[in-house]
Design an enzyme around this catalytic site. Structure first.
Site, PDB file in Angstrom:
ATOM      1  N   THR A  72       0.828  -1.204   0.000  1.00  0.00           N
ATOM      2  CA  THR A  72       0.000   0.000   0.000  1.00  0.00           C
ATOM      3  C   THR A  72       0.865   1.257   0.000  1.00  0.00           C
ATOM      4  O   THR A  72       0.590   2.211  -0.733  1.00  0.00           O
ATOM      5  CB  THR A  72      -0.940  -0.001   1.219  1.00  0.00           C
ATOM      6  OG1 THR A  72      -1.773  -1.152   1.141  1.00  0.00           O
ATOM      7  CG2 THR A  72      -1.804   1.245   1.249  1.00  0.00           C
ATOM      8  N   HIS A 200       4.924  -9.964   2.176  1.00  0.00           N
ATOM      9  CA  HIS A 200       4.237 -11.111   2.773  1.00  0.00           C
ATOM     10  C   HIS A 200       3.451 -11.937   1.771  1.00  0.00           C
ATOM     11  O   HIS A 200       2.882 -12.959   2.128  1.00  0.00           O
ATOM     12  CB  HIS A 200       3.356 -10.666   3.941  1.00  0.00           C
ATOM     13  CG  HIS A 200       2.123  -9.923   3.553  1.00  0.00           C
ATOM     14  ND1 HIS A 200       0.882 -10.506   3.586  1.00  0.00           N
ATOM     15  CD2 HIS A 200       1.936  -8.666   3.130  1.00  0.00           C
ATOM     16  CE1 HIS A 200      -0.013  -9.624   3.197  1.00  0.00           C
ATOM     17  NE2 HIS A 200       0.592  -8.496   2.915  1.00  0.00           N
ATOM     18  N   THR A 236      14.403   4.774   9.665  1.00  0.00           N
ATOM     19  CA  THR A 236      15.385   3.712   9.880  1.00  0.00           C
ATOM     20  C   THR A 236      14.916   2.420   9.228  1.00  0.00           C
ATOM     21  O   THR A 236      13.745   2.058   9.323  1.00  0.00           O
ATOM     22  CB  THR A 236      15.587   3.489  11.391  1.00  0.00           C
ATOM     23  OG1 THR A 236      16.032   4.720  11.945  1.00  0.00           O
ATOM     24  CG2 THR A 236      16.617   2.405  11.661  1.00  0.00           C
ATOM     25  N   CYS A 324     -21.143 -10.267   2.497  1.00  0.00           N
ATOM     26  CA  CYS A 324     -20.947 -10.436   3.933  1.00  0.00           C
ATOM     27  C   CYS A 324     -19.482 -10.457   4.313  1.00  0.00           C
ATOM     28  O   CYS A 324     -19.138 -10.178   5.441  1.00  0.00           O
ATOM     29  CB  CYS A 324     -21.600 -11.714   4.413  1.00  0.00           C
ATOM     30  SG  CYS A 324     -23.366 -11.527   4.527  1.00  0.00           S
TER      31      CYS A 324
END
Ligand code: FES
Lengths: 393, 274
Positions: A72, A200, A236, A324
């Site tokens: 993102t 990931h 960092t 849903c």
């Protein structure tokens, strides 16, 4: 209960080798790569190595790799940087099926006065390239098109699209989060200016991503701070994760062919068996241009969340594009953009594979899924076992 | 994944009364496949006009199936008058609660029951005010009004959670807001008679004692009422509350919510140093 993880487009297991590579950098080698002392400096060297590993996976130069916190962030950095590079241009060209990282950002930009074009896709999830070409205007600052769709696995011809953009002097970004590590990518041979990767999704940990920026591309940083990443992304370095991602890229480059053959075989077996055993089911998205690890199957007259929960009872993990589960009241924007009928859209399930899946797992799903669908259909007011229609449409 | 109670999961995994009653006395179908859930209900009465048998067929998510199952269990043996009085809150409570975003499932159950009873009594009564407010989900003005009234809803988001209205294009949000205002305007004064100052202070003290202090004490804090000036409630905090950085938010949010709920919606909490 054993977990059968068929949700690898959501996230993947960290590879053993990746974890091993990371561990020393939490405990013992915790130095700051920017430090002058040897203790920190040795970490800096490891980061350089990771940058080379990442670059090698996509045929890029190490100086074109910027480590970020996630896909993102890379998407945001790319689109915002392109807009900053062309303050006079107010148009962004994208598609209707992008990941929220791009889609929500574009919605946000449109509220700020930018003109956004979301190109439609056809019922197979395919982009119309003539329409694409027509949508490129002198006012277009950047094009952002995903390489592979996270829900259906359908591939966009981004290399061709990037060429067309380049001819017109328009920057081109692709969200390649689902594609990298699954299909061969050689940036040297493309005209893509910017590309996003998420760690990931390829067996590195969460919280690390890559933003590829072609050398010479006008660029303005998203995170302004220290001189890290050559001043292009302050903060960092997340050293263990960068080192882990480097390792994951090395593994992906080395194993891609073998992995692809394997997941493709498992995916095709699952898909074929489900379609023959379960009537009124169909695959969403073209089966011709698709990631080898993904299948998105709809089951008519049943609802996705109910299917997921019944599978969950057996430890089977997958995901759904039903209302849903999408967190809203409507089915996923991808299925809607493809015009998947409501009877099908609410009952869509995505299975996505990785190298860690086995044939036994596929067989288990093939055994458990048909009774689950049957059971839910027997409860559904729309289902009459008598009037089944042909399952391949 | 949604946080479902054990009871919801249990009713989803082992739904009761699935199917259709033969020669039913009343039937109803609510929802649609486009909207993502639908419920078909059919029942039969015994000689004493009590619900003898009731069955459902549901297309929808786990909580839609669980609420349908729960509803049939609840109303079995009831007279139609009793069944009519079962609210969507009752259904949700029977299941140990539903996630907010899933409350519309309980509303669907309630609507199906009502419609089935209307069907038994001879078709739906003429509904002059059955104007569709939300085109995306086909929700009528009457349905929104009822949900607002029975569940004391105050925002569009809540209405969406309970009825789905407003969950699509968003074009109906203004209309929903107007309905909320109208319904709340009719109910508010009736429910809350004007309080005299003494009454107000007494009530505030009582609520602090009963509803607020115990939970603050659990975390090692305490609260004291200093004064009430008009609608301004001046309080002092002690113990962990007084030193906690988050005290501002906790106090304002928690205490104000409670007092507004129980005493008067106009109250404002102010913290003073004792
Ligand atoms: S009309 Fe209500 S959400 Fe579209």
């Amino acid at each position: 209960m054993k977990t059968i993880y068929l949700d690898n487009n959501a996230t993947t297991q960290v590879a053993e080798e990746v974890l091993d590579a990371m561990l020393p950098y939490f405990r013992d080698l915790y130095g700051n790569p920017s430090s002058m002392h040897t203790f920190g400096g040795q970490v800096g060297r490891k980061i350089r190595e990771a940058r080379e590993q990442a670059a090698a996976l996509i045929g890029a130069g190490p100086e074109e790799i910027i480590f970020t916190s996630c896909g993102t962030e890379s998407d945001n950095a790319a689109i915002r940087s392109a807009l900053a590079a062309h303050p006079d241009r107010r148009h962004v060209l994208t598609s209707r099926v992008e990941h929220p990282a791009v889609k929500s950002l574009c919605d946000h930009l449109s509220r700020q006065g930018y003109r956004i074009t979301e190109l439609p896709v056809d019922k197979d999830g395919i982009l119309d390239m003539t329409q694409y070409e027509r949508a490129l205007t002198p006012d277009t600052a950047v094009v952002s098109l995903m390489w592979a769709n996270n829900e259906t696995g359908v591939l966009f011809p981004v290399e061709k699209a990037a060429e067309l953009a380049k001819e017109r002097g328009i920057l081109f970004h692709t969200d390649a989060v689902q594609a990298v590590g699954k299909i061969p990518i050689n940036m040297k041979a493309t005209s893509i200016d910017m590309l996003s990767i998420s760690g990931h999704k390829l067996h590195a940990p969460k919280g690390i991503g890559i933003f590829y920026v072609r050398k010479g591309t006008r660029f303005s940083p998203f995170l302004i701070g220290g001189h890290q990443e050559n001043g292009r992304r302050g903060g960092t370095e997340n050293t263990p994760s960068i080192i882990g991602l480097g390792k994951a890229c090395e593994l992906a480059a080395r194993n891609m062919d073998a992995e692809n053959r394997m997941v493709l075989r498992l995916r095709d077996k699952l898909e074929a068996e489900i379609l023959t055993r379960i009537p009124n089911s169909r695959v969403n998205g073209t089966r011709l241009y698709r990631l080898p690890n993904t299948t998105n199957i709809s089951f008519e007259f049943v609802e996705g969340e109910a299917i997921l929960l019944l599978m969950d009872d057996y430890g089977i993990c997958a995901s759904s594009g039903s209302a849903c589960t999408s967190g809203s009241l409507q089915p996923s924007h991808v299925l809607r953009a493809m015009g998947v009928p409501f009877t099908m859209a609410h009952g869509s399930i995505r299975f996505s594979f990785s190298i860690y899946n086995t044939e036994d797992e596929v067989d288990f799903v093939i055994e458990k899924l048909p009774p689950i669908i049957e059971r839910l259909r027997s409860m559904s007011p729309y289902w009459n076992a008598g009037d089944q229609v042909c399952s391949v449409q | 994944m949604w946080e479902y109670t054990e009871k919801v999961k249990e009713h989803f995994l082992n739904p009761r009364n699935v199917g259709e009653v033969e020669n039913p006395d009343g039937i109803a179908e609510v929802g649609s496949i486009a909207c993502g859930d639908a419920l078909k209900l059919s029942f039969k009465l015994d000689e004493n006009k009590r619900i003898k048998d009731i069955k459902f067929k549901t297309f929808g998510c786990a909580s839609a199936i669980a609420t349908s199952s729960a509803l049939t269990e609840m109303v079995k043996g009831m007279t139609l008058e009793e069944a009519m009085k079962v609210t969507n809150q009752d259904i949700a409570a029977y299941l140990g609660g539903l996630p907010q975003e899933k409350m519309h499932c309980s509303v669907m159950g309630k609507q199906a029951m009502e419609k089935a009873i209307e069907n038994y009594k001879g078709g739906p009564p003429t509904e002059p005010a059955a104007q569709i407010i939300c085109e995306c989900f086909g929700v009528t003005e009457r349905e929104i009004e009822q949900a607002v009234r029975e569940n004391n809803l105050s925002t569009v988001e809540e209405v969406t959670n309970y009825t789905k209205a407003g969950g699509g294009c968003g074009g109906c949000h203004d209309a929903i807001r107007q309905i909320i205002e109208r319904v709340r305007a009719e109910t508010a004064p009736a429910a809350r008679p004007k309080l005299s100052n003494i009454q107000k202070i007494k009530m505030i003290e009582e609520i602090i004692d009963r509803e607020i202090r115990p939970s603050l004490k659990k975390d090692g804090g305490d609260i004291e009422l200093v004064d009430v000036i008009g609608n301004r409630v001046l309080v002092a905090t002690r113990g962990t509350c007084a030193t906690c950085k988050a005290a501002d938010i906790t106090l304002k949010h928690f205490v104000e919510l409670k007092l507004r709920d129980f005493v008067s919606p106009e109250l404002v909490i102010e913290e003073v140093t004792p």
